[in-house]
Design a protein around this motif. Structure first.
Motif, PDB file in Angstrom:
ATOM      1  N   THR A  98     -42.047  -7.264 -58.565  1.00  0.00           N
ATOM      2  CA  THR A  98     -41.330  -6.016 -58.297  1.00  0.00           C
ATOM      3  C   THR A  98     -42.157  -4.984 -57.544  1.00  0.00           C
ATOM      4  O   THR A  98     -41.614  -3.966 -57.119  1.00  0.00           O
ATOM      5  CB  THR A  98     -40.838  -5.391 -59.616  1.00  0.00           C
ATOM      6  N   ALA A  99     -43.469  -5.187 -57.401  1.00  0.00           N
ATOM      7  CA  ALA A  99     -44.312  -4.197 -56.727  1.00  0.00           C
ATOM      8  C   ALA A  99     -45.350  -4.912 -55.883  1.00  0.00           C
ATOM      9  O   ALA A  99     -45.830  -5.992 -56.243  1.00  0.00           O
ATOM     10  CB  ALA A  99     -44.983  -3.282 -57.746  1.00  0.00           C
ATOM     11  N   ASP A 100     -45.700  -4.318 -54.745  1.00  0.00           N
ATOM     12  CA  ASP A 100     -46.715  -4.859 -53.850  1.00  0.00           C
ATOM     13  C   ASP A 100     -48.010  -4.083 -54.029  1.00  0.00           C
ATOM     14  O   ASP A 100     -48.025  -2.848 -53.902  1.00  0.00           O
ATOM     15  CB  ASP A 100     -46.263  -4.758 -52.392  1.00  0.00           C
ATOM     16  N   ALA A 101     -49.106  -4.790 -54.317  1.00  0.00           N
ATOM     17  CA  ALA A 101     -50.400  -4.142 -54.482  1.00  0.00           C
ATOM     18  C   ALA A 101     -50.793  -3.410 -53.205  1.00  0.00           C
ATOM     19  O   ALA A 101     -50.542  -3.890 -52.096  1.00  0.00           O
ATOM     20  CB  ALA A 101     -51.454  -5.176 -54.849  1.00  0.00           C
ATOM     21  N   ARG A 102     -51.440  -2.243 -53.363  1.00  0.00           N
ATOM     22  CA  ARG A 102     -51.825  -1.437 -52.212  1.00  0.00           C
ATOM     23  C   ARG A 102     -53.238  -0.900 -52.391  1.00  0.00           C
ATOM     24  O   ARG A 102     -53.688  -0.640 -53.509  1.00  0.00           O
ATOM     25  CB  ARG A 102     -50.868  -0.250 -52.014  1.00  0.00           C
TER      26      ARG A 102
END
Length: 274
Positions: A98-102
């Motif tokens: 659900t989330a992309d590492a940044r």
């Protein structure tokens, strides 16, 4: 039609995977420093006020990762015909559906007008599968004075891997070259959402018999009512999503901060509730 919007307004809380604000010099023991720049090597501290190519402040707080920290004169302790690097402790990037590492950070890369394309500031991922340059800024034949810029990089391709960050400055010319890094975070962004429904009795509560509205376009704003850019699409597109069959909507991949929403479609709006 009477429409009511319910939104979890507030601060988006991201999961912090790795963080370095460089406020404590004893934390330098966790970083590896090196290179052939000698006095121009990276160190943790406050940039010098008397060096024109160092910015006499950090991005945040009192400490930063700075080249030529001891430099009392312009070019006295810069990166001279060599390179300097700083390597972070290792961290593992979580896997998420659900989330992309940044990677979020602030930096400057400054130099005199003798700089060339062989003068480099690089962000490198150290990984088992092979080191990878994920950002590079080159010199140019003009003066570049220090000014912090935000750098935001998508690390979703490396989820599940154990990484180290490396910052490297290289110069092959007689140019005065300096750099600084501050407020480094590797994070898993969060999400915010809510519901749009027909509030038949105008009481602001979603009750039995009141249905969600499908296909309503909802736009995300920052705390100053400025449209947010959609991080999931190329280009600078406004962050607009449509409600599902139950009237629910969600904005994902959000960095920490305060947000608002507005209805982007021309519905008859009586209430907006945060």
């Amino acid at each position: 039609m009477l429409v009511f919007v319910l939104f979890g307004l507030g601060a988006a809380q991201a999961q912090i995977v790795f963080e370095a604000d460089f406020e404590n010099t004893t934390g330098s023991n966790a970083w590896t420093f090196g290179g052939g720049a000698v006095d121009g090597n990276f160190a943790i501290g406050t940039p010098a006020a008397t060096d024109n190519h160092q910015l006499s402040r950090t991005w945040d707080g009192t400490g930063a990762l700075v080249t030529g920290l001891a430099g009392g004169t312009d070019g006295g302790d810069d990166v001279d015909t060599g390179s300097t690097f700083a390597i972070s402790p290792a961290f593992t990037v979580p896997s998420s559906a659900t989330a992309d590492a940044r990677l979020e950070m602030h930096y400057y890369f400054s130099h005199s007008n003798a700089a060339a394309a062989t003068d480099l500031f690089q962000v490198i991922l150290l990984r088992t599968a092979g080191n990878l340059v994920v950002f590079q800024e080159t010199g140019a034949g003009t003066v570049r004075l220090p000014q912090y810029s935000r750098l935001s990089l998508d690390l979703s391709d490396y989820e599940g891997e154990t990484l180290q960050l490396a910052f490297q400055v290289t110069t092959t010319t007689a140019s005065i070259v300096e750099a600084a890094i501050d407020s480094v975070q590797v994070m898993m962004p969060s999400s915010l959402g809510g519901t749009v429904w027909n509030d038949a009795n105008d009481n602001g509560i979603l009750e039995g018999g009141e249905s969600g509205l499908e296909g309503v376009l909802v736009e995300l704003l920052d705390s100053n009512n400025i449209a947010e850019i959609n991080p999931n699409l190329p280009g600078d597109k406004a962050y607009v999503v449509a409600t599902d069959s139950f009237g629910n909507y969600e904005f994902n991949n959000l960095l920490p901060g305060d947000y608002k929403v507005k209805i982007a479609t021309p519905w008859s709006i009586r209430h907006v509730f945060g």
